[in-house]
Design a protein around this motif. Sequence first.
Motif, PDB file in Angstrom:
ATOM      1  N   VAL A 183       0.848  -1.187   0.000  1.00 13.98           N
ATOM      2  CA  VAL A 183       0.000   0.000   0.000  1.00 13.98           C
ATOM      3  C   VAL A 183       0.886   1.239   0.000  1.00 13.98           C
ATOM      4  O   VAL A 183       1.921   1.287   0.683  1.00 13.98           O
ATOM      5  CB  VAL A 183      -0.934   0.026   1.225  1.00 13.98           C
ATOM      6  CG1 VAL A 183      -1.881   1.219   1.160  1.00 13.98           C
ATOM      7  CG2 VAL A 183      -1.748  -1.267   1.313  1.00 13.98           C
ATOM      8  N   ASP A 184       0.479   2.249  -0.721  1.00 13.88           N
ATOM      9  CA  ASP A 184       1.236   3.493  -0.828  1.00 13.88           C
ATOM     10  C   ASP A 184       1.017   4.357   0.418  1.00 13.88           C
ATOM     11  O   ASP A 184       0.212   5.280   0.419  1.00 13.88           O
ATOM     12  CB  ASP A 184       0.795   4.255  -2.082  1.00 13.88           C
ATOM     13  CG  ASP A 184       1.543   5.576  -2.245  1.00 13.88           C
ATOM     14  OD1 ASP A 184       2.686   5.673  -1.756  1.00 13.88           O
ATOM     15  OD2 ASP A 184       0.972   6.502  -2.862  1.00 13.88           O
ATOM     16  N   ALA A 280       1.029  11.480   6.564  1.00 14.43           N
ATOM     17  CA  ALA A 280       0.272  11.772   5.348  1.00 14.43           C
ATOM     18  C   ALA A 280      -0.508  10.526   4.987  1.00 14.43           C
ATOM     19  O   ALA A 280      -0.263   9.447   5.527  1.00 14.43           O
ATOM     20  CB  ALA A 280       1.215  12.159   4.204  1.00 14.43           C
ATOM     21  N   VAL A 281      -1.457  10.661   4.078  1.00 10.27           N
ATOM     22  CA  VAL A 281      -2.198   9.490   3.630  1.00 10.27           C
ATOM     23  C   VAL A 281      -1.324   8.636   2.733  1.00 10.27           C
ATOM     24  O   VAL A 281      -1.208   7.419   2.919  1.00 10.27           O
ATOM     25  CB  VAL A 281      -3.480   9.907   2.882  1.00 10.27           C
ATOM     26  CG1 VAL A 281      -4.146   8.682   2.252  1.00 10.27           C
ATOM     27  CG2 VAL A 281      -4.450  10.580   3.836  1.00 10.27           C
ATOM     28  N   ARG A 282      -0.689   9.232   1.760  1.00  7.83           N
ATOM     29  CA  ARG A 282       0.126   8.501   0.792  1.00  7.83           C
ATOM     30  C   ARG A 282       1.614   8.653   1.073  1.00  7.83           C
ATOM     31  O   ARG A 282       2.056   9.623   1.681  1.00  7.83           O
ATOM     32  CB  ARG A 282      -0.176   8.975  -0.633  1.00  7.83           C
ATOM     33  CG  ARG A 282      -1.557   8.553  -1.146  1.00  7.83           C
ATOM     34  CD  ARG A 282      -1.772   9.091  -2.557  1.00  7.83           C
ATOM     35  NE  ARG A 282      -3.044   8.651  -3.126  1.00  7.83           N
ATOM     36  CZ  ARG A 282      -3.169   7.614  -3.942  1.00  7.83           C
ATOM     37  NH1 ARG A 282      -2.114   6.904  -4.281  1.00  7.83           N
ATOM     38  NH2 ARG A 282      -4.343   7.280  -4.441  1.00  7.83           N
ATOM     39  N   GLY A 283       2.374   7.674   0.587  1.00 10.59           N
ATOM     40  CA  GLY A 283       3.812   7.710   0.748  1.00 10.59           C
ATOM     41  C   GLY A 283       4.555   8.168  -0.488  1.00 10.59           C
ATOM     42  O   GLY A 283       5.778   8.253  -0.491  1.00 10.59           O
ATOM     43  N   GLY A 284       3.831   8.456  -1.573  1.00 12.14           N
ATOM     44  CA  GLY A 284       4.460   8.936  -2.791  1.00 12.14           C
ATOM     45  C   GLY A 284       5.029   7.843  -3.669  1.00 12.14           C
ATOM     46  O   GLY A 284       5.869   8.102  -4.535  1.00 12.14           O
ATOM     47  N   HIS A 285       4.564   6.594  -3.491  1.00 10.39           N
ATOM     48  CA  HIS A 285       5.083   5.481  -4.288  1.00 10.39           C
ATOM     49  C   HIS A 285       4.228   5.191  -5.518  1.00 10.39           C
ATOM     50  O   HIS A 285       4.634   4.409  -6.374  1.00 10.39           O
ATOM     51  CB  HIS A 285       5.174   4.221  -3.428  1.00 10.39           C
ATOM     52  CG  HIS A 285       6.057   4.395  -2.224  1.00 10.39           C
ATOM     53  ND1 HIS A 285       7.425   4.368  -2.307  1.00 10.39           N
ATOM     54  CD2 HIS A 285       5.752   4.624  -0.916  1.00 10.39           C
ATOM     55  CE1 HIS A 285       7.942   4.557  -1.106  1.00 10.39           C
ATOM     56  NE2 HIS A 285       6.947   4.713  -0.249  1.00 10.39           N
ATOM     57  N   LEU A 286       3.066   5.803  -5.591  1.00 14.48           N
ATOM     58  CA  LEU A 286       2.222   5.692  -6.772  1.00 14.48           C
ATOM     59  C   LEU A 286       2.309   6.995  -7.559  1.00 14.48           C
ATOM     60  O   LEU A 286       2.486   8.066  -6.972  1.00 14.48           O
ATOM     61  CB  LEU A 286       0.759   5.438  -6.377  1.00 14.48           C
ATOM     62  CG  LEU A 286       0.407   4.015  -5.942  1.00 14.48           C
ATOM     63  CD1 LEU A 286      -1.019   3.979  -5.425  1.00 14.48           C
ATOM     64  CD2 LEU A 286       0.577   3.037  -7.094  1.00 14.48           C
ATOM     65  N   PRO A 287       2.179   6.965  -8.885  1.00 17.76           N
ATOM     66  CA  PRO A 287       2.239   8.201  -9.669  1.00 17.76           C
ATOM     67  C   PRO A 287       1.092   9.125  -9.323  1.00 17.76           C
ATOM     68  O   PRO A 287      -0.010   8.689  -8.972  1.00 17.76           O
ATOM     69  CB  PRO A 287       2.141   7.712 -11.118  1.00 17.76           C
ATOM     70  CG  PRO A 287       1.494   6.375 -11.022  1.00 17.76           C
ATOM     71  CD  PRO A 287       1.973   5.779  -9.731  1.00 17.76           C
ATOM     72  N   ASP A 288       1.372  10.417  -9.374  1.00 24.01           N
ATOM     73  CA  ASP A 288       0.355  11.437  -9.146  1.00 24.01           C
ATOM     74  C   ASP A 288      -0.537  11.523 -10.382  1.00 24.01           C
ATOM     75  O   ASP A 288      -0.071  11.862 -11.476  1.00 24.01           O
ATOM     76  CB  ASP A 288       1.038  12.789  -8.893  1.00 24.01           C
ATOM     77  CG  ASP A 288       0.077  13.866  -8.451  1.00 24.01           C
ATOM     78  OD1 ASP A 288      -1.100  13.823  -8.879  1.00 24.01           O
ATOM     79  OD2 ASP A 288       0.490  14.750  -7.692  1.00 24.01           O
ATOM     80  N   LEU A 289      -1.810  11.223 -10.250  1.00 29.24           N
ATOM     81  CA  LEU A 289      -2.714  11.195 -11.398  1.00 29.24           C
ATOM     82  C   LEU A 289      -2.828  12.564 -12.066  1.00 29.24           C
ATOM     83  O   LEU A 289      -3.050  12.670 -13.268  1.00 29.24           O
ATOM     84  CB  LEU A 289      -4.098  10.709 -10.962  1.00 29.24           C
ATOM     85  CG  LEU A 289      -4.146   9.259 -10.463  1.00 29.24           C
ATOM     86  CD1 LEU A 289      -5.571   8.899 -10.061  1.00 29.24           C
ATOM     87  CD2 LEU A 289      -3.629   8.300 -11.523  1.00 29.24           C
ATOM     88  N   ARG A 290      -2.630  13.614 -11.277  1.00 26.33           N
ATOM     89  CA  ARG A 290      -2.690  14.960 -11.880  1.00 26.33           C
ATOM     90  C   ARG A 290      -1.537  15.166 -12.858  1.00 26.33           C
ATOM     91  O   ARG A 290      -1.689  15.797 -13.906  1.00 26.33           O
ATOM     92  CB  ARG A 290      -2.637  16.018 -10.777  1.00 26.33           C
ATOM     93  CG  ARG A 290      -3.876  16.054  -9.902  1.00 26.33           C
ATOM     94  CD  ARG A 290      -3.687  16.972  -8.728  1.00 26.33           C
ATOM     95  NE  ARG A 290      -2.579  16.530  -7.887  1.00 26.33           N
ATOM     96  CZ  ARG A 290      -2.151  17.174  -6.798  1.00 26.33           C
ATOM     97  NH1 ARG A 290      -2.725  18.292  -6.436  1.00 26.33           N
ATOM     98  NH2 ARG A 290      -1.151  16.701  -6.088  1.00 26.33           N
ATOM     99  N   GLN A 291      -0.365  14.598 -12.522  1.00 30.74           N
ATOM    100  CA  GLN A 291       0.774  14.726 -13.429  1.00 30.74           C
ATOM    101  C   GLN A 291       0.595  13.842 -14.647  1.00 30.74           C
ATOM    102  O   GLN A 291       0.942  14.227 -15.761  1.00 30.74           O
ATOM    103  CB  GLN A 291       2.051  14.384 -12.686  1.00 30.74           C
ATOM    104  CG  GLN A 291       2.413  15.428 -11.625  1.00 30.74           C
ATOM    105  CD  GLN A 291       3.574  14.970 -10.776  1.00 30.74           C
ATOM    106  OE1 GLN A 291       3.791  13.782 -10.628  1.00 30.74           O
ATOM    107  NE2 GLN A 291       4.306  15.912 -10.222  1.00 30.74           N
ATOM    108  N   LEU A 292       0.039  12.633 -14.425  1.00 35.26           N
ATOM    109  CA  LEU A 292      -0.192  11.763 -15.564  1.00 35.26           C
ATOM    110  C   LEU A 292      -1.172  12.404 -16.536  1.00 35.26           C
ATOM    111  O   LEU A 292      -1.099  12.196 -17.748  1.00 35.26           O
ATOM    112  CB  LEU A 292      -0.726  10.412 -15.088  1.00 35.26           C
ATOM    113  CG  LEU A 292       0.250   9.573 -14.247  1.00 35.26           C
ATOM    114  CD1 LEU A 292      -0.393   8.250 -13.895  1.00 35.26           C
ATOM    115  CD2 LEU A 292       1.556   9.356 -14.981  1.00 35.26           C
TER     116      LEU A 292
END
Length: 309
Positions: A183-184, A280-292
């Motif tokens: 989990v991220d 934080a909720v996320r750890g930054g291991h998944l791509p940011d959908l806004r950037q994608l």
Amino acid sequence: MSRVVVIVGASSGIGRAAARAFAERGDRLVLAARAATPLAEVRAECADVDVLTVPTDVTEPDALDALADAAVDRFDRIDVWVHTAAVMAYGRFDELPGRVFDQVVRTDLLGAAGSVRVALRHFRAAGAGTVILTGSVLGHITAPYLGAYVASKWGLQGLARTVQQELRDSPEIRLCLVNPGSVDTPVYEQAANYLGRVGRPPPPIGSPQRVARAIVDCADRPRREVSVGRFNVVMRAGFTVLPGLYDVLVGPLMRLAGLSGRSVAANDGSVFAPNPAGAAVRGGHLPDLRQLALGPVGVVGAALRRRLR
């Protein structure tokens, strides 16, 4: 009528995502974690519902009793008790300091057991209630360099099954175990580390929001055990059916996918004390959908950041 939901470990990761998810349902919340500042941030994120924050260290004697008392004083009852608090440590078993190993087990297993004990006392008096524990696929399989965490999650699996058997005479009191895969969340970089390389969740990686939805669903429709992660069943099958092959492959795969290329000096991470800056909720291991969504430039940027981790 809205439920009263206690969430232990609400300042980051799955617990923080669960707090938001229950708030969206209109439930009243009692949020607990070690650090007060992140709890205040989560309370602000759940501003549309009634929220009580109670700084709580699950390893401290009587802390969970005090948490339950505060919840009842404020809301007169507890309907759902969610336990997500956990810490992690990387290191070979014989190289990880015993005090770190013991504290991980104290937090991840004994802290969860304390939550179950306190929650059941209130639920037996009320005649109903739901306990939801957050386990891990590592409660069914093993992985090198995570001995304390694995031991805790295997213990939690056994505890949950035992309590479920003991609750057969109380059908209105339920205990659910939610077992995520990777989990991220920030727990990997916040972990104690005596291995020399920063940890990361091996793919495929799920979102904490997905696990939070499973937790809320268990509050609505209690189930004994829920697995969250597409690859969980494959890993469990390999561990059980082909143990020799599993043991040959798991070490190289862990070093390739479960550890980053970044070096780190030996440290205790957040095992003994919280790091509010890392909540934080996320750890930054998944791509940011806004950037994608920005197209090729966003894709390349996300890929470069993941490679540098």
